[in-house]
Design a protein around this motif. Structure first.
Motif, PDB file in Angstrom:
ATOM      1  N   GLY A 232      -6.629  -9.520  39.412  1.00  0.00           N
ATOM      2  CA  GLY A 232      -5.629 -10.415  38.721  1.00  0.00           C
ATOM      3  C   GLY A 232      -5.818 -10.433  37.348  1.00  0.00           C
ATOM      4  N   VAL A 233      -6.427  -9.473  36.676  1.00  0.00           N
ATOM      5  CA  VAL A 233      -6.417  -9.456  35.123  1.00  0.00           C
ATOM      6  C   VAL A 233      -5.223  -8.596  34.341  1.00  0.00           C
ATOM      7  N   THR A 234      -4.554  -9.277  33.718  1.00  0.00           N
ATOM      8  CA  THR A 234      -3.423  -8.898  32.683  1.00  0.00           C
ATOM      9  C   THR A 234      -3.788  -9.101  31.287  1.00  0.00           C
ATOM     10  N   ALA A 235      -3.179  -8.123  30.296  1.00  0.00           N
ATOM     11  CA  ALA A 235      -3.427  -8.241  29.020  1.00  0.00           C
ATOM     12  C   ALA A 235      -3.385  -9.584  28.352  1.00  0.00           C
ATOM     13  N   ASP A 236      -2.221 -10.425  29.115  1.00  0.00           N
ATOM     14  CA  ASP A 236      -1.977 -11.896  28.585  1.00  0.00           C
ATOM     15  C   ASP A 236      -3.399 -12.610  29.007  1.00  0.00           C
ATOM     16  N   TYR A 237      -3.813 -12.443  30.205  1.00  0.00           N
ATOM     17  CA  TYR A 237      -4.933 -13.399  30.543  1.00  0.00           C
ATOM     18  C   TYR A 237      -6.298 -13.026  29.680  1.00  0.00           C
ATOM     19  N   VAL A 238      -6.552 -11.560  29.305  1.00  0.00           N
ATOM     20  CA  VAL A 238      -7.543 -11.413  28.492  1.00  0.00           C
ATOM     21  C   VAL A 238      -7.537 -12.170  27.106  1.00  0.00           C
ATOM     22  N   LYS A 239      -6.160 -12.084  26.551  1.00  0.00           N
ATOM     23  CA  LYS A 239      -5.944 -12.523  25.347  1.00  0.00           C
ATOM     24  C   LYS A 239      -6.278 -13.964  25.292  1.00  0.00           C
ATOM     25  N   ALA A 240      -5.842 -14.717  26.344  1.00  0.00           N
ATOM     26  CA  ALA A 240      -5.860 -16.348  26.430  1.00  0.00           C
ATOM     27  C   ALA A 240      -7.507 -16.556  26.806  1.00  0.00           C
ATOM     28  N   VAL A 241      -8.341 -15.704  27.342  1.00  0.00           N
ATOM     29  CA  VAL A 241      -9.603 -15.955  27.511  1.00  0.00           C
ATOM     30  C   VAL A 241     -10.243 -15.822  25.957  1.00  0.00           C
ATOM     31  N   HIS A 242      -9.925 -15.029  25.372  1.00  0.00           N
ATOM     32  CA  HIS A 242     -10.518 -14.434  23.940  1.00  0.00           C
ATOM     33  C   HIS A 242     -10.073 -15.665  23.083  1.00  0.00           C
ATOM     34  N   ASP A 243      -8.975 -16.238  23.231  1.00  0.00           N
ATOM     35  CA  ASP A 243      -8.281 -17.416  21.943  1.00  0.00           C
ATOM     36  C   ASP A 243      -9.365 -18.648  22.350  1.00  0.00           C
ATOM     37  N   VAL A 244     -10.026 -18.589  23.370  1.00  0.00           N
ATOM     38  CA  VAL A 244     -10.973 -19.766  23.445  1.00  0.00           C
ATOM     39  C   VAL A 244     -12.559 -19.450  23.177  1.00  0.00           C
ATOM     40  N   ARG A 245     -13.153 -20.581  22.569  1.00  0.00           N
ATOM     41  CA  ARG A 245     -14.427 -20.401  21.861  1.00  0.00           C
ATOM     42  C   ARG A 245     -15.190 -21.124  23.251  1.00  0.00           C
ATOM     43  N   GLY A 246     -16.458 -20.248  23.560  1.00  0.00           N
ATOM     44  CA  GLY A 246     -17.451 -21.050  24.431  1.00  0.00           C
ATOM     45  C   GLY A 246     -18.543 -22.137  23.778  1.00  0.00           C
ATOM     46  N   PRO A 247     -19.564 -22.318  24.779  1.00  0.00           N
ATOM     47  CA  PRO A 247     -20.290 -23.217  24.480  1.00  0.00           C
ATOM     48  C   PRO A 247     -21.279 -23.122  23.284  1.00  0.00           C
ATOM     49  N   HIS A 248     -21.357 -21.726  22.862  1.00  0.00           N
ATOM     50  CA  HIS A 248     -22.309 -21.177  21.642  1.00  0.00           C
ATOM     51  C   HIS A 248     -21.351 -21.102  20.447  1.00  0.00           C
ATOM     52  N   ASP A 249     -20.056 -21.565  20.704  1.00  0.00           N
ATOM     53  CA  ASP A 249     -18.852 -21.393  19.741  1.00  0.00           C
ATOM     54  C   ASP A 249     -18.896 -19.896  19.058  1.00  0.00           C
ATOM     55  N   ARG A 250     -18.719 -19.091  20.160  1.00  0.00           N
ATOM     56  CA  ARG A 250     -18.365 -17.704  20.206  1.00  0.00           C
ATOM     57  C   ARG A 250     -17.126 -17.257  21.047  1.00  0.00           C
ATOM     58  N   GLN A 251     -16.141 -16.660  20.724  1.00  0.00           N
ATOM     59  CA  GLN A 251     -14.949 -16.098  21.645  1.00  0.00           C
ATOM     60  C   GLN A 251     -15.693 -15.800  23.025  1.00  0.00           C
ATOM     61  N   LEU A 252     -15.112 -16.392  23.973  1.00  0.00           N
ATOM     62  CA  LEU A 252     -15.270 -16.070  25.355  1.00  0.00           C
ATOM     63  C   LEU A 252     -14.970 -14.600  25.658  1.00  0.00           C
ATOM     64  N   GLU A 253     -15.803 -14.076  26.498  1.00  0.00           N
ATOM     65  CA  GLU A 253     -15.837 -12.869  27.002  1.00  0.00           C
ATOM     66  C   GLU A 253     -15.150 -12.718  28.415  1.00  0.00           C
ATOM     67  N   LEU A 254     -14.792 -11.668  28.723  1.00  0.00           N
ATOM     68  CA  LEU A 254     -14.278 -11.320  29.943  1.00  0.00           C
ATOM     69  C   LEU A 254     -14.804 -10.054  30.685  1.00  0.00           C
ATOM     70  N   PHE A 255     -15.559 -10.369  31.664  1.00  0.00           N
ATOM     71  CA  PHE A 255     -16.213  -9.033  32.491  1.00  0.00           C
ATOM     72  C   PHE A 255     -15.525  -9.325  33.928  1.00  0.00           C
ATOM     73  N   GLY A 262     -11.486   5.873  37.398  1.00  0.00           N
ATOM     74  CA  GLY A 262     -11.367   5.961  36.455  1.00  0.00           C
ATOM     75  C   GLY A 262      -9.955   5.561  35.559  1.00  0.00           C
ATOM     76  N   PRO A 263      -8.757   5.558  36.277  1.00  0.00           N
ATOM     77  CA  PRO A 263      -7.447   5.106  35.714  1.00  0.00           C
ATOM     78  C   PRO A 263      -7.598   3.479  35.814  1.00  0.00           C
ATOM     79  N   THR A 264      -7.966   3.148  36.613  1.00  0.00           N
ATOM     80  CA  THR A 264      -8.039   1.593  36.786  1.00  0.00           C
ATOM     81  C   THR A 264      -8.868   1.226  35.480  1.00  0.00           C
ATOM     82  N   ALA A 265     -10.131   1.532  35.407  1.00  0.00           N
ATOM     83  CA  ALA A 265     -11.023   1.285  34.159  1.00  0.00           C
ATOM     84  C   ALA A 265     -10.318   1.528  32.937  1.00  0.00           C
ATOM     85  N   GLY A 272      -8.230  -4.914  26.810  1.00  0.00           N
ATOM     86  CA  GLY A 272      -9.354  -5.554  25.858  1.00  0.00           C
ATOM     87  C   GLY A 272     -10.398  -6.065  26.514  1.00  0.00           C
ATOM     88  N   VAL A 273     -10.816  -6.102  27.837  1.00  0.00           N
ATOM     89  CA  VAL A 273     -11.701  -6.441  28.693  1.00  0.00           C
ATOM     90  C   VAL A 273     -13.365  -6.202  27.804  1.00  0.00           C
TER      91      VAL A 273
END
Length: 314
Positions: A232-255, A262-265, A272-273
């Protein structure tokens, strides 16, 4: 007995070749560009999942980060196991034939220790045991590795969050050096992640799932990472996650999980995961090293059709 002969052969060859690697190899991957690579249940393509052997194999494959699953026995001991029953990855049906449905919560630690947790994978691992959480983190300490710990089915084990933190604390894993870069606790249960954050706010936490973009600020109140299945991961979703700051006032990460080719990775790295969780961390690392210099998170189309899920849930 269910055996994976190809994986067993690869494991044996990799284990031999690893004897030639320098002792600092487990940290080598962190110096390369690209997403963090996490060994899913240890390097579980090459060794039986969630065993000490799988953690060791991850180290031999230059993988500093290891993911595991934590649950609780009948007598209250924390062990590293993915399934809520013991059937798939041990010989419990042979040792305790009258104990169906063989739920972990129905067995004491002493009984679990009687089980073979390696032969299902390969005869080469006969005699491997289900480790306790204490044993597992001790091995990671020896290997100079880091831990992405999943609280598995916490609704079955009331209080497992506090108990897990207590074991980690006793093992020295809640000191500043571990909290600042060596430990993440995650779960599919938002309530469980909230509990960990409330009990130990300094610990980095992750939510396993794909919240809607509109709901991300709510999750960011208690989770530092949003960790979805790769399908379910898209470039837009990764960007949306990165646009939010988490509980430690840092950009949210996505793992994202569980990526074994290899190709999927490479595609996900282009989105930008921040991390990729894999049974085959060597394959992912080879495909993604240097990817941060060669691809923009927004360059691939977010309309690409997701691949079929390649693995069971984390």
């Amino acid at each position: 007995m269910r055996i994976r002969p190809v994986a067993a052969t690869l494991g044996a060859l990799l284990g031999f070749s690893a004897l030639l690697l320098p002792t600092s190899a487990a940290q080598a991957a962190e110096s390369a560009d690209g997403p963090v690579v996490v060994a899913h249940r240890g390097a579980s393509t090459y060794a039986p999942e969630n065993t000490l052997a799988a953690a060791d194999m991850a180290a031999e494959l230059d993988t500093a980060w290891v993911e595991n699953d934590v649950q609780r026995t009948k007598d209250g001991r924390l062990v590293v196991l993915h399934d809520t029953d013991l059937k798939r990855t041990t010989n419990v049906e042979e040792v305790f034939p009258d104990r169906s449905p063989w739920k972990l919560a129905d067995f004491t630690l002493a009984e679990v220790k009687e089980l073979d947790a390696g032969s299902w994978f390969s005869p080469d691992y006969a005699g491997a045991r289900v480790p306790t959480l204490k044993q597992f983190v001790k091995r990671l300490t020896r290997n100079d590795q880091k831990l992405l710990l999943e609280l598995k089915a916490p609704e079955l084990y009331p209080g497992i969050e506090a108990q897990t933190l207590a074991v980690l604390d006793e093992a020295g894993w809640l000191d500043e050096s571990h909290i600042d870069g060596k430990l993440v606790i995650q779960s599919f249960s938002a309530d469980s992640v909230k509990t960990v954050h409330a009990l130990q706010p300094s610990v980095k936490t992750g939510f396993l799932g794909t919240p809607s973009v509109a709901d991300l600020p709510e999750y960011a109140e208690f989770a530092d990472q949003i960790n979805p299945n790769f399908g379910g991961v898209t470039a837009d979703y990764v960007k949306a996650v990165h646009d939010v700051r988490g509980p430690h006032d840092r950009q949210l990460e996505l793992f994202t999980w569980t990526v074994n080719d290899g190709p999927t990775a490479a595609r996900l790295a282009g989105y930008g995961v921040d991390g990729i969780i894999s049974n085959s961390p060597d394959v992912v690392r080879e495909a993604t090293a240097g990817s941060s210099d060669s691809a923009s998170p927004d360059s691939p189309s977010s309309d690409a059709v997701p691949e079929l899920l390649s693995a069971a849930a984390s």
